[in-house]
Scaffold this motif. Sequence first.
Motif, PDB file in Angstrom:
ATOM      1  N   GLY A 165       0.701  -1.245   0.091  1.00 13.20           N
ATOM      2  CA  GLY A 165       0.019  -0.019   0.058  1.00 13.20           C
ATOM      3  C   GLY A 165       0.828   1.400   0.164  1.00 13.20           C
ATOM      4  O   GLY A 165       0.661   2.252  -0.891  1.00 13.20           O
ATOM      5  N   GLU A 166       2.135   1.192   0.636  1.00 14.43           N
ATOM      6  CA  GLU A 166       2.689   2.351   0.852  1.00 14.43           C
ATOM      7  C   GLU A 166       3.471   2.819  -0.537  1.00 14.43           C
ATOM      8  O   GLU A 166       3.414   3.815  -0.964  1.00 14.43           O
ATOM      9  CB  GLU A 166       4.184   2.136   1.906  1.00 14.43           C
ATOM     10  N   LEU A 167       3.943   1.687  -1.199  1.00 13.87           N
ATOM     11  CA  LEU A 167       4.546   1.821  -2.474  1.00 13.87           C
ATOM     12  C   LEU A 167       3.448   2.213  -3.578  1.00 13.87           C
ATOM     13  O   LEU A 167       3.702   3.090  -4.476  1.00 13.87           O
ATOM     14  CB  LEU A 167       5.256   0.623  -3.233  1.00 13.87           C
ATOM     15  N   GLY A 202       2.370   6.362  -7.143  1.00 16.50           N
ATOM     16  CA  GLY A 202       1.191   6.709  -7.727  1.00 16.50           C
ATOM     17  C   GLY A 202       0.572   5.517  -8.746  1.00 16.50           C
ATOM     18  O   GLY A 202       0.444   5.665  -9.890  1.00 16.50           O
ATOM     19  N   LEU A 203       0.544   4.238  -8.133  1.00 16.22           N
ATOM     20  CA  LEU A 203       0.264   3.094  -9.078  1.00 16.22           C
ATOM     21  C   LEU A 203      -1.284   2.658  -8.690  1.00 16.22           C
ATOM     22  O   LEU A 203      -1.911   3.284  -7.871  1.00 16.22           O
ATOM     23  CB  LEU A 203       1.207   1.813  -8.522  1.00 16.22           C
ATOM     24  N   LEU A 252       5.272  -5.037  -9.336  1.00 15.58           N
ATOM     25  CA  LEU A 252       6.544  -4.593  -9.415  1.00 15.58           C
ATOM     26  C   LEU A 252       7.478  -5.638  -9.388  1.00 15.58           C
ATOM     27  O   LEU A 252       7.542  -6.746  -9.027  1.00 15.58           O
ATOM     28  CB  LEU A 252       6.828  -3.578  -8.172  1.00 15.58           C
ATOM     29  N   ILE A 253       8.614  -5.297  -9.862  1.00 14.65           N
ATOM     30  CA  ILE A 253       9.902  -6.058  -9.989  1.00 14.65           C
ATOM     31  C   ILE A 253      10.663  -5.781  -8.762  1.00 14.65           C
ATOM     32  O   ILE A 253      11.200  -4.395  -8.492  1.00 14.65           O
ATOM     33  CB  ILE A 253      10.844  -5.988 -11.324  1.00 14.65           C
ATOM     34  N   ARG A 254      11.111  -6.682  -7.701  1.00 16.70           N
ATOM     35  CA  ARG A 254      11.895  -6.141  -6.568  1.00 16.70           C
ATOM     36  C   ARG A 254      13.069  -6.916  -6.784  1.00 16.70           C
ATOM     37  O   ARG A 254      13.450  -8.113  -7.240  1.00 16.70           O
ATOM     38  CB  ARG A 254      11.214  -6.902  -5.380  1.00 16.70           C
ATOM     39  N   ASP A 306      10.958   4.001 -10.502  1.00 15.86           N
ATOM     40  CA  ASP A 306      11.380   2.921  -9.469  1.00 15.86           C
ATOM     41  C   ASP A 306      11.379   3.655  -8.204  1.00 15.86           C
ATOM     42  O   ASP A 306      11.386   4.807  -8.239  1.00 15.86           O
ATOM     43  CB  ASP A 306      12.532   1.996  -9.903  1.00 15.86           C
ATOM     44  N   CYS A 307      11.634   2.765  -7.416  1.00 20.38           N
ATOM     45  CA  CYS A 307      11.745   3.309  -5.792  1.00 20.38           C
ATOM     46  C   CYS A 307      12.870   2.367  -5.376  1.00 20.38           C
ATOM     47  O   CYS A 307      12.998   1.249  -5.518  1.00 20.38           O
ATOM     48  CB  CYS A 307      10.633   3.125  -5.166  1.00 20.38           C
ATOM     49  N   ASP A 308      13.940   3.219  -4.739  1.00 25.57           N
ATOM     50  CA  ASP A 308      15.019   2.569  -4.003  1.00 25.57           C
ATOM     51  C   ASP A 308      14.819   2.701  -2.643  1.00 25.57           C
ATOM     52  O   ASP A 308      14.331   3.772  -2.073  1.00 25.57           O
ATOM     53  CB  ASP A 308      16.285   3.164  -4.353  1.00 25.57           C
ATOM     54  N   ARG A 309      14.869   1.630  -1.705  1.00 23.33           N
ATOM     55  CA  ARG A 309      15.109   1.707  -0.266  1.00 23.33           C
ATOM     56  C   ARG A 309      16.276   1.079   0.369  1.00 23.33           C
ATOM     57  O   ARG A 309      16.685  -0.135   0.081  1.00 23.33           O
ATOM     58  CB  ARG A 309      13.709   1.034   0.115  1.00 23.33           C
ATOM     59  N   GLU A 310      17.077   2.208   0.596  1.00 22.46           N
ATOM     60  CA  GLU A 310      18.505   1.669   0.982  1.00 22.46           C
ATOM     61  C   GLU A 310      18.466   1.780   2.756  1.00 22.46           C
ATOM     62  O   GLU A 310      18.096   2.714   3.354  1.00 22.46           O
ATOM     63  CB  GLU A 310      19.445   3.014   0.763  1.00 22.46           C
ATOM     64  N   ILE A 311      19.029   0.662   3.341  1.00 20.50           N
ATOM     65  CA  ILE A 311      19.378   0.539   4.544  1.00 20.50           C
ATOM     66  C   ILE A 311      20.982   0.444   4.829  1.00 20.50           C
ATOM     67  O   ILE A 311      21.627  -0.551   4.474  1.00 20.50           O
ATOM     68  CB  ILE A 311      18.708  -0.720   5.607  1.00 20.50           C
ATOM     69  N   TRP A 312      21.623   1.579   5.556  1.00 21.91           N
ATOM     70  CA  TRP A 312      22.866   1.631   5.714  1.00 21.91           C
ATOM     71  C   TRP A 312      23.461   1.493   7.117  1.00 21.91           C
ATOM     72  O   TRP A 312      22.635   1.937   8.006  1.00 21.91           O
ATOM     73  CB  TRP A 312      23.609   3.131   5.548  1.00 21.91           C
ATOM     74  N   ARG A 313      24.487   0.668   7.233  1.00 24.80           N
ATOM     75  CA  ARG A 313      24.898   0.751   8.949  1.00 24.80           C
ATOM     76  C   ARG A 313      25.440   1.967   8.894  1.00 24.80           C
ATOM     77  O   ARG A 313      25.987   2.838   8.467  1.00 24.80           O
ATOM     78  CB  ARG A 313      26.287  -0.126   8.737  1.00 24.80           C
ATOM     79  N   HIS A 314      24.774   2.435  10.299  1.00 25.51           N
ATOM     80  CA  HIS A 314      25.000   4.085  10.528  1.00 25.51           C
ATOM     81  C   HIS A 314      26.333   4.422  10.640  1.00 25.51           C
ATOM     82  O   HIS A 314      26.589   5.806  10.402  1.00 25.51           O
ATOM     83  CB  HIS A 314      23.944   4.502  11.825  1.00 25.51           C
ATOM     84  N   ASP A 315      27.138   3.668  10.933  1.00 26.43           N
ATOM     85  CA  ASP A 315      28.818   4.028  11.095  1.00 26.43           C
ATOM     86  C   ASP A 315      29.482   4.111  10.007  1.00 26.43           C
ATOM     87  O   ASP A 315      30.622   4.452   9.699  1.00 26.43           O
ATOM     88  CB  ASP A 315      29.278   3.185  12.154  1.00 26.43           C
TER      89      ASP A 315
END
Length: 240
Positions: A111-113, A118-119, A125-127, A219-228
């Motif tokens: 639902g968020e995507l 705007g879908l 989607l392709i993940r 597309d939509c990118d969702r990045e999760i970084w190690r904070h350090d």
Amino acid sequence: MTALPQTQTSRIINTLRRQIAGGSLAPGHKLPAERELAVLFDTTRITVKDALSMLEAEGLIYREERRGWFVSRPRLIYNPVSRSHFHQLVHSQQRTAETQVLACESVVASGELVADMGLAPLSRLIRICRARRIDGRTVLYVEHFLRPELFPDIEQQDLSRSLTDLYRQQYGLEYGRSRFDICPTAARGEAARVLNLAQGSPVLAVSRINYDQYDRVIDCDREIWRHDAVRIRVESRHTH
């Protein structure tokens, strides 16, 4: 004027901070186990853990599940507005980069995507899910959600390469504008596992909705970084 006595926690923090700054504890160096540090500083493991957690919050050290504590390497300077792809960005800072493709699959958009991109409801989607390493250490978990009608047969391409280059060379699409959300969050699920973090560990999330040269959401990118491992730096442009 008499200086206030140091607490056990601050004594540990200051000792380790000085040795890191002086280079005695070099980037990538593994710290002694918490039990050993407790003996060394004649204190409890709880006090040691508190001190290490504070140094972790500063980004000076990091913890890996089942491996222990390590001295952090220099942070990657990252401008998310820049169109430099990951390998180009890392190499420009004299570091080594690697990308591992973890998954490529068709999924029903959340639902968020649906709202963000705007879908139509229940769109597919392709993940593409990838792990990215700097100097051999996994620091970034990223999910890309692509509109399938714009990228036919993309699963047959080399997805470890720059998607920016792939979009341009194979599909004639160039990135236009983007919309960003950047916020601290907690590592969960697959992201925690790939980054070798305990569930709930602090991470930095960068989410980006990308448009092409025709101003279509692609597309939509969702990045999760190690904070350090990362420092966000964006320079503003002076306009008259």
